[in-house]
Design a protein around this motif. Structure first.
Motif, short mmCIF file in Angstrom:
data_model
loop_
_atom_site.label_atom_id
_atom_site.label_comp_id
_atom_site.label_asym_id
_atom_site.label_seq_id
_atom_site.Cartn_x
_atom_site.Cartn_y
_atom_site.Cartn_z
N HIS A 162 0.86 -1.18 0.00
CA HIS A 162 0.00 0.00 0.00
C HIS A 162 0.90 1.24 0.00
O HIS A 162 1.87 1.31 0.77
N THR A 163 0.59 2.20 -0.83
CA THR A 163 1.42 3.40 -0.93
C THR A 163 1.43 4.18 0.37
O THR A 163 2.49 4.64 0.81
N GLY A 164 0.28 4.31 1.03
CA GLY A 164 0.18 5.14 2.23
C GLY A 164 1.04 4.69 3.40
O GLY A 164 1.72 5.50 4.03
N ASP A 165 1.04 3.40 3.70
CA ASP A 165 1.75 2.94 4.89
C ASP A 165 2.80 1.86 4.61
O ASP A 165 3.40 1.31 5.52
N ASN A 166 3.01 1.55 3.35
CA ASN A 166 4.02 0.58 2.92
C ASN A 166 3.77 -0.83 3.47
O ASN A 166 4.68 -1.63 3.57
N SER A 167 2.54 -1.13 3.84
CA SER A 167 2.21 -2.48 4.32
C SER A 167 1.90 -3.37 3.12
O SER A 167 1.40 -2.91 2.10
N PRO A 168 2.20 -4.68 3.22
CA PRO A 168 1.92 -5.59 2.11
C PRO A 168 0.42 -5.64 1.82
O PRO A 168 -0.41 -5.58 2.72
N VAL A 169 0.10 -5.74 0.53
CA VAL A 169 -1.31 -5.84 0.12
C VAL A 169 -1.75 -7.28 0.34
O VAL A 169 -1.13 -8.22 -0.17
N GLN A 170 -2.82 -7.46 1.11
CA GLN A 170 -3.35 -8.78 1.43
C GLN A 170 -4.26 -9.27 0.31
O GLN A 170 -5.05 -8.49 -0.22
N ASP A 171 -4.18 -10.52 -0.02
CA ASP A 171 -5.10 -11.19 -0.96
C ASP A 171 -5.36 -10.40 -2.24
O ASP A 171 -6.52 -10.19 -2.61
N ALA A 172 -4.32 -9.98 -2.91
CA ALA A 172 -4.50 -9.26 -4.17
C ALA A 172 -4.30 -10.21 -5.35
O ALA A 172 -3.62 -11.22 -5.24
N ARG A 173 -4.89 -9.84 -6.45
CA ARG A 173 -4.67 -10.54 -7.71
C ARG A 173 -3.86 -9.60 -8.58
O ARG A 173 -4.15 -8.40 -8.67
N LEU A 174 -2.83 -10.13 -9.20
CA LEU A 174 -1.90 -9.31 -9.96
C LEU A 174 -1.78 -9.88 -11.37
O LEU A 174 -1.50 -11.06 -11.56
N GLU A 175 -2.02 -9.01 -12.37
CA GLU A 175 -1.82 -9.37 -13.78
C GLU A 175 -0.69 -8.50 -14.30
O GLU A 175 -0.70 -7.29 -14.11
N LEU A 176 0.27 -9.13 -14.96
CA LEU A 176 1.47 -8.41 -15.36
C LEU A 176 1.72 -8.55 -16.86
O LEU A 176 1.58 -9.64 -17.42
N ASP A 177 2.08 -7.43 -17.48
CA ASP A 177 2.46 -7.40 -18.88
C ASP A 177 3.87 -6.82 -18.94
O ASP A 177 4.12 -5.72 -18.45
N LEU A 178 4.78 -7.58 -19.51
CA LEU A 178 6.18 -7.17 -19.59
C LEU A 178 6.58 -7.10 -21.05
O LEU A 178 6.69 -8.13 -21.72
N GLY A 179 6.74 -5.90 -21.57
CA GLY A 179 7.13 -5.72 -22.97
C GLY A 179 6.12 -6.28 -23.95
O GLY A 179 6.49 -6.77 -25.00
N GLY A 180 4.82 -6.20 -23.63
CA GLY A 180 3.78 -6.67 -24.52
C GLY A 180 3.44 -8.15 -24.35
O GLY A 180 2.58 -8.67 -25.04
N GLN A 181 4.10 -8.82 -23.43
CA GLN A 181 3.86 -10.24 -23.19
C GLN A 181 3.24 -10.43 -21.80
O GLN A 181 3.77 -9.93 -20.81
#
Length: 182
Positions: free
Chosen positions: A67-86
């Protein structure tokens, strides 16, 4: 007795003179310092809600989502990542910690990174950054002992040997003088 006091000073002087000075040469004294050898390429993408930091080690990508505000880890998040179009498959390995395996090592140059984060069902954001990475070039002088280094080391050893020889000769001569007077 006089030789005992001067020996350490003479040795220190000779060793100091034998060590080659480190100097920057032309073209090496301006610009930002290079990252440490072996430093892994990384990126940081920040929004009002989340901060995503990625560290790439060969083909392994480790992601830290906070989390940007307190730098605590984000709990139970889903993350989708695109690296260079892939699209890159990301697996959660802990709270705010994710890993992915890249299909191939990162290419030289800038690579765009886009991440979609969904946390808690309603809290979502899109983060973007660039990785600017260039494969490290072979560092000069890292191939072993250079001729200059070998000459400096030899001169230093010869100097130490000379000082020890003079000191031992002085001790023998002082012992002979004391033995002859007794």
């Amino acid at each position: 007795m006089h030789h005992f006091r001067t020996l350490p000073a003479a040795l220190a002087l000779l060793l100091g003179l034998a060590m080659p000075a480190a100097r920057a040469h032309e073209g090496h004294d301006d610009g930002p310092a290079a990252p440490p050898a072996g430093a892994a390429p990384r990126f940081a993408a920040v929004s009002d809600r989340f901060e995503l930091v990625g560290v790439i080690d060969g083909r392994r990508l480790t992601l830290y989502l906070d989390h940007t505000g307190d730098n605590s880890p984000v709990q139970d998040a889903r993350l989708e990542l695109d690296l260079g179009g892939q699209a890159v498959a990301v697996a959660r390995v802990g709270e705010g910690l994710y890993q992915a395996e890249l299909a191939k090592p990162l290419a030289d140059g800038e690579t765009p990174v886009t991440a979609n984060v969904v946390a808690g069902g309603a809290d979502s954001d899109r983060l973007a950054a660039d990785i600017d990475w260039h494969a490290p070039a072979a560092a000069p002088g890292k191939e072993g002992w250079t001729r200059t280094t070998m000459l400096a080391a030899g001169a230093g050893l010869a100097g130490v040997a000379l000082v020890l020889w003079a000191w031992l000769r002085g001790r023998r001569s002082a012992a002979a003088r004391m033995g002859g007077a007794a």
